[in-house]
Scaffold this motif. Structure first.
Motif, PDB file in Angstrom:
ATOM      1  N   ARG A   1      66.600  71.352 -19.985  1.00  0.00           N
ATOM      2  CA  ARG A   1      67.714  70.611 -19.403  1.00  0.00           C
ATOM      3  C   ARG A   1      67.415  70.248 -17.950  1.00  0.00           C
ATOM      4  O   ARG A   1      67.782  69.168 -17.496  1.00  0.00           O
ATOM      5  CB  ARG A   1      68.980  71.466 -19.486  1.00  0.00           C
ATOM      6  N   THR A   2      66.804  71.177 -17.265  1.00  0.00           N
ATOM      7  CA  THR A   2      66.342  70.888 -15.904  1.00  0.00           C
ATOM      8  C   THR A   2      64.961  71.496 -15.711  1.00  0.00           C
ATOM      9  O   THR A   2      64.627  72.508 -16.314  1.00  0.00           O
ATOM     10  CB  THR A   2      67.293  71.470 -14.827  1.00  0.00           C
ATOM     11  N   VAL A   3      64.188  70.838 -14.874  1.00  0.00           N
ATOM     12  CA  VAL A   3      62.870  71.344 -14.484  1.00  0.00           C
ATOM     13  C   VAL A   3      62.809  71.246 -12.962  1.00  0.00           C
ATOM     14  O   VAL A   3      63.244  70.242 -12.384  1.00  0.00           O
ATOM     15  CB  VAL A   3      61.726  70.528 -15.120  1.00  0.00           C
ATOM     16  N   ARG A   4      62.296  72.284 -12.348  1.00  0.00           N
ATOM     17  CA  ARG A   4      62.245  72.303 -10.884  1.00  0.00           C
ATOM     18  C   ARG A   4      60.860  72.750 -10.447  1.00  0.00           C
ATOM     19  O   ARG A   4      60.397  73.820 -10.839  1.00  0.00           O
ATOM     20  CB  ARG A   4      63.289  73.275 -10.351  1.00  0.00           C
TER      21      ARG A   4
ATOM     22  N   GLY B   1      63.742  63.128  -7.140  1.00  0.00           N
ATOM     23  CA  GLY B   1      64.546  63.350  -8.336  1.00  0.00           C
ATOM     24  C   GLY B   1      64.031  62.478  -9.465  1.00  0.00           C
ATOM     25  O   GLY B   1      63.725  61.300  -9.265  1.00  0.00           O
ATOM     26  N   ILE B   2      63.911  63.067 -10.632  1.00  0.00           N
ATOM     27  CA  ILE B   2      63.380  62.345 -11.791  1.00  0.00           C
ATOM     28  C   ILE B   2      64.332  62.576 -12.958  1.00  0.00           C
ATOM     29  O   ILE B   2      64.861  63.685 -13.135  1.00  0.00           O
ATOM     30  CB  ILE B   2      61.971  62.863 -12.173  1.00  0.00           C
ATOM     31  N   ARG B   3      64.557  61.532 -13.724  1.00  0.00           N
ATOM     32  CA  ARG B   3      65.366  61.677 -14.938  1.00  0.00           C
ATOM     33  C   ARG B   3      64.544  61.199 -16.122  1.00  0.00           C
ATOM     34  O   ARG B   3      64.049  60.075 -16.132  1.00  0.00           O
ATOM     35  CB  ARG B   3      66.653  60.881 -14.811  1.00  0.00           C
TER      36      ARG B   3
ATOM     37  N   LEU C   1      66.772  66.575 -16.261  1.00  0.00           N
ATOM     38  CA  LEU C   1      66.768  66.296 -14.827  1.00  0.00           C
ATOM     39  C   LEU C   1      65.664  67.106 -14.167  1.00  0.00           C
ATOM     40  O   LEU C   1      65.508  68.298 -14.452  1.00  0.00           O
ATOM     41  CB  LEU C   1      68.118  66.671 -14.211  1.00  0.00           C
ATOM     42  N   VAL C   2      64.928  66.456 -13.290  1.00  0.00           N
ATOM     43  CA  VAL C   2      63.769  67.108 -12.667  1.00  0.00           C
ATOM     44  C   VAL C   2      63.880  66.998 -11.151  1.00  0.00           C
ATOM     45  O   VAL C   2      64.127  65.904 -10.626  1.00  0.00           O
ATOM     46  CB  VAL C   2      62.444  66.450 -13.127  1.00  0.00           C
ATOM     47  N   GLU C   3      63.697  68.115 -10.491  1.00  0.00           N
ATOM     48  CA  GLU C   3      63.627  68.114  -9.026  1.00  0.00           C
ATOM     49  C   GLU C   3      62.221  68.535  -8.640  1.00  0.00           C
ATOM     50  O   GLU C   3      61.758  69.608  -9.016  1.00  0.00           O
ATOM     51  CB  GLU C   3      64.644  69.091  -8.448  1.00  0.00           C
TER      52      GLU C   3
END
Lengths: 346, 256
Positions: free
Chosen positions: A146-149, A230-232, A237-239
């Motif tokens: 769901r998110t990657v950081r 920020g990338i989608r 969602l990627v930060e």
């Protein structure tokens, strides 16, 4: 023993590749060190008993050199990779970034297809033993994150370089004025291609390798040298952030969160052989950790290249994945730089 | 003096546990008329419930885990009373009260992992609130990406008199207990703050890395809710401001 030619003999060669290859002296021997600066070429070559050269052709024409390691400035990587492949070298280890444009990547893809050479990109975290161990267990984290950081907070390189080797004197760098929007764009581009690039292949894998379909939604430059992007990618969602500043503690993390699992990776800093990362997957069943291995990604990339040269071709990422990851890196760098430019008041 | 409290059914076990950890201060009582403090559930329209209680003459109110509501209604409520205590799951963590305020931070990042049943909007509000409690106020969001399971924000806030770049990431997951991680950066320092699952007394932690090494700031094994309940009895003037809460709701409204 496989003969190696080094193209470029700057800090990365002195602090990383020479000490690493010294530990792998049963696998590789350095035949030639090429650098456009003759004093640097001679000084570095003398450390390992290799020939010194200022001419790329000396490396390309030497049949005893089967592997070329390209450690020159990024703008030369693609051209020299293509040249080495077309010279019939068995393998090219190109320091990151593999290329700075999509056109360059097309040239490399053509050369790979025509020569069947082996290409490894020196993105050390791709080869980090902890990442290698945790990858088969990623399961639903790949594509369903769901998110990657990706967060990199590091001291400046000189803190580590001086602990990795005796560096030859360098020309002092003048820092351009970061208040100039064009300079900030150039810094952001360099930060993506030089720092974020360590983890972008891992991020790319975690989000299902969308390549240029990933949307770059925000980009900013952080002073003194950093970025937040920020990338989608669909619903993911990627930060991606990085910051270099004069503190002492490296904080280098990669995290992916899915509905039921969290992957958390803590990497060791560049240059010094501080061992592998640690990687932990936490879920309903508890936590599973790997890592704390004595070697880091630099050594692993050379070891796995040696395995690939012995016929174990799956020891290194496929050319298709290497090229796809490099396309993603260039896409992020290009779009983030453009986005930063669009934010500048006219 | 011991205060009797009335609580809605859905908060009874939580309130009983909190009161049991503060036995000299609170006892859970029935009926409401006899209570010195009325606890409201922040998961519904707590503003309307609070207004109703005020009209009924109940002036000592505590809202447990206040969620998103209309900011205008909160303003109206704030104009009527200053005795409403907000008991917030992350922003009330004691570690946030001991953070250094004299460091010239230039950027702050916040990562929030929320429970799967927590709406993204509420998770974002809790994140904005913990940023404010850490001293990062007046958030202006410049880019927001919202999905059904997460959010990614970039923007600017104020720390002391300084503008600070802000980024915030929220994810809903069952993999780990809910928690927040804040990391603030100055030219020489990195401050990392973790805010643990508010259902536990696991301590929030704050670590400051600087040129001279690393310093762990004072740690307190007290949950955010217990701290708020304790202060509501000891020094009610320290309660979070309804007007600040309304401001943060407006930030949330600018995103969602």
């Amino acid at each position: 023993m496989t003969g190696v030619g080094l193209i470029g003999a700057g800090a990365v060669v002195q602090t990383i590749h020479l000490p690493t290859l010294a530990r792998l002296s049963e696998e590789f021997t350095i035949r030639t060190v090429m650098d456009t600066d003759p004093a640097t070429a001679q000084a570095v070559a003398a450390r390992v008993g290799a020939q010194a050269s200022t001419d790329l052709e000396d490396v390309l024409n030497d049949e005893s050199i089967e592997v070329v390691a390209i450690c020159s400035p990024p703008e030369f990587h693609a051209e020299q990779t293509v040249a080495a492949l077309r010279a019939g070298k068995r393998a090219v280890l190109c320091e990151k970034p593999l290329a700075t444009s999509h056109d360059e990547l097309r040239d490399i893809a053509e050369a790979l297809a025509e020569t069947g050479g082996l290409l490894v990109v020196g993105a050390m975290h791709v080869f980090d033993p902890a990442w290698t161990e945790i990858r088969p267990r990623l399961g639903e984290l790949v594509r369903s994150a769901r998110t990657v950081r990706s967060s990199i907070v590091l001291p400046f390189n000189d803190r580590y370089e001086s602990r990795a080797s005796h560096l030859l004197p360098r020309q002092p760098m003048s820092m351009p004025d970061a208040s100039d929007p064009a300079v900030r764009q150039a810094f952001l581009n360099a930060a993506v291609l030089g720092l974020a690039v360590h983890d972008l292949p891992l991020v790319h894998e975690l989000i299902g390798r969308p390549g240029t379909d990933a949307e770059i939604v925000s980009a900013e430059f952080l002073e003194p040298f950093g970025y937040v992007i920020g990338i989608r990618a669909g619903q993911t969602l990627v930060e991606v952030s990085g910051l270099m500043q004069p503190h002492w503690k490296p904080l280098w993390e990669l995290e992916a969160v899915s509905a039921e699992e969290v992957l958390h990776v803590e990497f060791t800093p560049s240059f010094v052989p501080a061992g592998s990362a640690t990687a932990t997957i936490t879920g309903a069943q508890g936590a599973f950790s790997v890592g704390n291995r004595p070697t880091n990604g630099y050594e692993a990339e050379w070891r796995r290249l040696a395995q690939a040269l012995q016929g174990q071709t799956d020891a290194v990422p496929s050319s298709a994945d290497v090229l796809a990851d490099a396309e993603f890196v260039v896409h992020v760098a290009d779009r983030a730089t453009a986005l930063l430019g669009e934010q500048v008041p006219a | 003096m011991r205060t009797s409290i009335s609580v809605p059914t859905q908060l009874r076990s939580v309130a009983t546990a909190l009161a049991a950890s503060l036995p000299d201060f609170y006892s859970v009582s029935e009926p409401e008329d006899a209570a010195g403090l009325v606890v409201l559930d922040g998961s519904g329209n707590w503003v309307a419930a609070a207004a109703e209680k005020l009209s009924a003459g109940r002036h000592n109110l505590l809202v447990h885990a206040p969620g998103p509501v209309d900011p205008g209604e909160v303003d109206t409520l704030a104009a009527r009373t200053s005795t409403i205590v907000l008991s917030e799951p992350f922003a009330g963590n004691p570690v946030l009260k001991n953070l250094p305020q004299d460091i010239p931070f230039g950027a702050v990042s916040s990562t929030a992992l929320a429970a799967p049943e927590t709406p993204v909007e509420r998770a974002l509000l809790e994140q904005i609130r913990s940023l404010r409690a850490a001293g990062f106020t007046d958030l202006a969001v410049e880019n927001a990406q919202i999905t059904a399971t997460g959010a990614l924000l970039t923007g600017e806030a104020r720390h002391e008199q300084r503008l600070v770049r802000v980024r915030a990431l929220v994810t809903r997951t069952s993999a780990v207990t809910p928690h927040h991680v804040l990391r603030a950066y100055s030219p020489e320092h990195v401050l990392t703050v973790t805010l643990p699952d508010p259902a536990t007394a696991a301590p929030g932690t704050a670590t400051l890395v600087g040129p001279d090494g690393e310093r762990i700031l004072p740690t307190d094994y007290e949950s955010a809710h217990r701290r708020t309940w304790r202060l509501a009895h000891e020094s009610p003037r320290e309660a979070a401001s309804l007007r600040d809460f309304a401001d943060d709701l407006r930030v949330l409204g600018s995103i969602s």
